[in-house]
Design a protein around this motif. Structure first.
Motif, short mmCIF file in Angstrom:
data_model
loop_
_atom_site.label_atom_id
_atom_site.label_comp_id
_atom_site.label_asym_id
_atom_site.label_seq_id
_atom_site.Cartn_x
_atom_site.Cartn_y
_atom_site.Cartn_z
N ALA A 1 44.13 -6.33 66.22
CA ALA A 1 45.23 -5.08 66.60
C ALA A 1 44.35 -4.26 66.32
O ALA A 1 44.31 -3.45 67.05
N LEU A 2 44.33 -3.72 64.64
CA LEU A 2 44.09 -2.76 63.84
C LEU A 2 42.69 -1.89 64.28
O LEU A 2 41.71 -0.98 64.21
N ALA A 3 41.90 -3.04 64.24
CA ALA A 3 40.15 -3.08 64.39
C ALA A 3 40.02 -2.11 66.43
O ALA A 3 39.59 -1.36 66.32
N TRP A 4 40.65 -3.12 66.96
CA TRP A 4 41.18 -2.32 68.61
C TRP A 4 41.47 -0.59 68.45
O TRP A 4 40.72 -0.22 69.41
N SER A 5 42.47 -0.65 68.30
CA SER A 5 42.77 0.67 67.70
C SER A 5 41.79 1.49 66.73
O SER A 5 41.64 3.28 67.31
N THR A 6 40.75 1.75 66.25
CA THR A 6 39.49 1.79 65.82
C THR A 6 38.99 2.90 66.75
O THR A 6 38.97 4.02 66.32
N ALA A 7 38.53 2.77 67.94
CA ALA A 7 37.72 3.66 68.88
C ALA A 7 38.94 4.41 68.92
O ALA A 7 38.36 5.76 69.08
N GLY A 8 40.16 4.55 69.53
CA GLY A 8 41.34 5.75 69.96
C GLY A 8 40.97 6.41 68.63
O GLY A 8 41.33 7.65 68.96
N VAL A 9 41.49 5.80 67.75
CA VAL A 9 41.37 7.22 66.31
C VAL A 9 40.28 7.74 66.27
O VAL A 9 40.64 8.99 65.73
N GLN A 10 39.47 6.99 66.44
CA GLN A 10 37.78 8.15 66.09
C GLN A 10 37.87 9.25 66.97
O GLN A 10 36.78 10.04 66.80
N LEU A 11 38.06 8.70 68.12
CA LEU A 11 38.41 9.67 69.89
C LEU A 11 39.05 11.23 68.62
O LEU A 11 38.76 12.16 68.94
N PHE A 12 40.05 10.97 68.27
CA PHE A 12 41.22 11.68 68.11
C PHE A 12 40.45 12.52 67.06
O PHE A 12 40.36 13.49 66.82
N ALA A 13 39.92 11.88 66.02
CA ALA A 13 39.23 12.42 64.87
C ALA A 13 38.05 13.34 64.87
O ALA A 13 37.84 14.32 63.66
N ALA A 14 37.57 12.84 65.80
CA ALA A 14 35.97 13.51 66.19
C ALA A 14 36.29 15.05 66.57
O ALA A 14 35.67 15.80 66.44
N ASP A 15 37.22 15.28 67.54
CA ASP A 15 37.90 16.32 67.86
C ASP A 15 36.93 16.96 68.72
O ASP A 15 36.20 18.28 68.67
N GLY A 16 35.66 15.98 70.03
CA GLY A 16 34.91 16.66 70.55
C GLY A 16 33.43 16.77 69.77
O GLY A 16 32.25 17.20 70.02
N ALA A 17 33.07 16.20 68.33
CA ALA A 17 31.56 16.58 67.34
C ALA A 17 30.98 15.73 68.45
O ALA A 17 31.11 14.65 68.71
N PRO A 18 29.89 16.17 68.60
CA PRO A 18 28.44 15.52 68.86
C PRO A 18 28.76 14.32 68.45
O PRO A 18 28.15 13.72 67.39
N ALA A 19 28.14 13.21 69.03
CA ALA A 19 27.24 11.87 69.02
C ALA A 19 26.45 12.22 67.46
O ALA A 19 25.47 12.91 67.40
N TRP A 20 26.25 10.85 66.34
CA TRP A 20 26.16 11.24 65.05
C TRP A 20 25.62 12.26 64.56
O TRP A 20 25.28 12.46 63.96
N SER A 21 26.85 13.62 64.49
CA SER A 21 26.96 14.00 63.79
C SER A 21 27.86 13.44 62.59
O SER A 21 28.65 12.70 62.31
N PRO A 22 28.10 14.30 60.89
CA PRO A 22 28.53 13.92 60.16
C PRO A 22 29.70 13.60 60.30
O PRO A 22 30.83 13.29 59.82
N ALA A 23 30.69 14.74 61.35
CA ALA A 23 32.18 14.73 61.49
C ALA A 23 32.50 12.94 62.44
O ALA A 23 33.43 12.85 61.93
N TRP A 24 31.29 13.29 63.97
CA TRP A 24 31.29 11.92 64.46
C TRP A 24 31.71 10.68 63.58
O TRP A 24 32.55 9.87 63.81
N ILE A 25 30.59 10.59 62.49
CA ILE A 25 30.16 9.16 61.66
C ILE A 25 31.53 9.12 61.16
O ILE A 25 32.76 8.09 60.92
N PHE A 26 32.16 10.37 60.43
CA PHE A 26 32.99 9.70 59.29
C PHE A 26 34.74 9.76 60.20
O PHE A 26 35.47 9.20 59.43
N ALA A 27 34.96 10.21 62.00
CA ALA A 27 35.55 9.74 61.93
C ALA A 27 35.82 8.43 62.50
O ALA A 27 36.86 8.08 63.01
#
Length: 323
Positions: free
Chosen positions: A133-159
């Protein structure tokens, strides 16, 4: 001197007497002297001719009638019916095995082992489900934490690392509570409970925000199915974290003695004839003062010199009676 005159000579035999004497002599010689002539073989026995009308069909019917009389006499003997057929023996073996398994299932030690195995299985399944269940929510949390950062950018990876370290921290608390709960020491500290809810709340909020009306990009319509799909993981995690301590607490309160029946055990058991005799002997020993009022299974086994299973059955019978 007087002289005796000679007697008259016997009269001579006549022709008839002479012939009769010769015939008797010849008959005697025939009986005492073997006949040198070879004897003829005995004549073969000729079977009597069958009465007219006794055909092959008549003989077959006569044999069937004789056979029927013999079968009627044998059918009156019930000895073959007293023998067990292979199918009956198989059923009796299965019944005996089922009875022994049922008796073993009533043993307190067996019931405790079954409860421990089921508890471990439920805890393992709950933790696996919580991890997924927590792994399922990883994608949603990543979208929130990236906040529109470009793909494969440092912010996008750390999200992508936000949800894993939150999940690991949550699993530490949940795993500790689960392990202590399986050992009969439930950990219900309020601080740990608040930490659990904090992590779950953060996960739920980060999964839901990008799909709420306030977090949607311009020109994107709100979709309730999409929102439910992304918050499904956190909801399952909340349910598991809430239910697991309650389940473990119920396991820790189990009473594995079937005499009390507090965990669904059978009450009012029907004892076999052997167990009933052992109960009577135990009652006599208790009355005589050789055993206490509530003897243990070990003391019953030593006093009656019976098996431990029978001793436990007698012990449980007295506990049920006292209860």
């Amino acid at each position: 001197m007087s002289t005796v005159a000679n007697p008259d000579p016997p009269p001579e035999p006549g022709p008839e007497e002479t012939a009769r004497a010769l015939a008797e002599l010849e008959l005697y010689a025939n009986h005492t002297t073997p006949d040198p002539r070879p004897t003829a073989p005995p004549a073969p026995v000729v079977p009597a001719a069958a009465p007219p009308g006794v055909t092959k069909r008549v003989r077959r019917l006569r044999a069937e009638v004789a056979e029927a009389h013999l079968l009627a006499d044998l059918q009156g003997d019930d000895t073959p019916l007293l023998l067990d057929t292979p199918k009956v023996r198989k059923r009796r073996k299965a019944a005996q095995q089922a009875a022994r398994l049922h008796a073993l299932a009533q043993d307190p030690e067996m019931r405790a082992w079954q409860a421990a195995r089921m508890r471990r299985l439920l805890v393992a399944a709950a933790l696996v489900s919580l991890t997924l269940a927590l792994a399922w929510s990883t994608a949603g949390v990543q979208l929130f934490a990236a906040d529109g950062a470009p793909a494969w950018s440092p912010a996008w990876i750390f999200a992508w690392l936000v949800e894993p370290f939150l999940s690991l921290a949550l699993l530490v608390v949940v795993g500790a509570r689960a392990y202590l709960g399986t050992r009969g020491q439930p950990l219900n500290d309020r601080k740990l409970i608040r930490i659990e809810w904090l992590f779950l709340g953060l996960t739920l909020g980060m999964n839901a925000w990008p799909y709420l009306p306030g977090g949607l990009p311009d020109g994107t319509d709100f979709s309730l199915p999409r929102l439910v799909l992304h918050i499904l993981g956190p909801i399952v995690a909340v349910a598991i974290v809430t239910a697991l301590p309650v389940i473990l607490a119920a396991f820790s309160r189990l009473n594995h003695d079937p005499a009390h029946g507090r965990d669904g055990g059978l009450t009012g058991l029907t004892y076999s004839a052997d167990t009933a005799r052992l109960i009577d002997r135990t009652q006599a020993l208790i009355t005589a003062g050789e055993l206490p009022d509530s003897p243990s299974a070990y003391k019953i086994q030593r006093a009656l010199r019976c098996g431990m299973d029978d001793a436990r059955a007698v012990r449980d019978a007295f506990r049920t009676h006292d209860g």
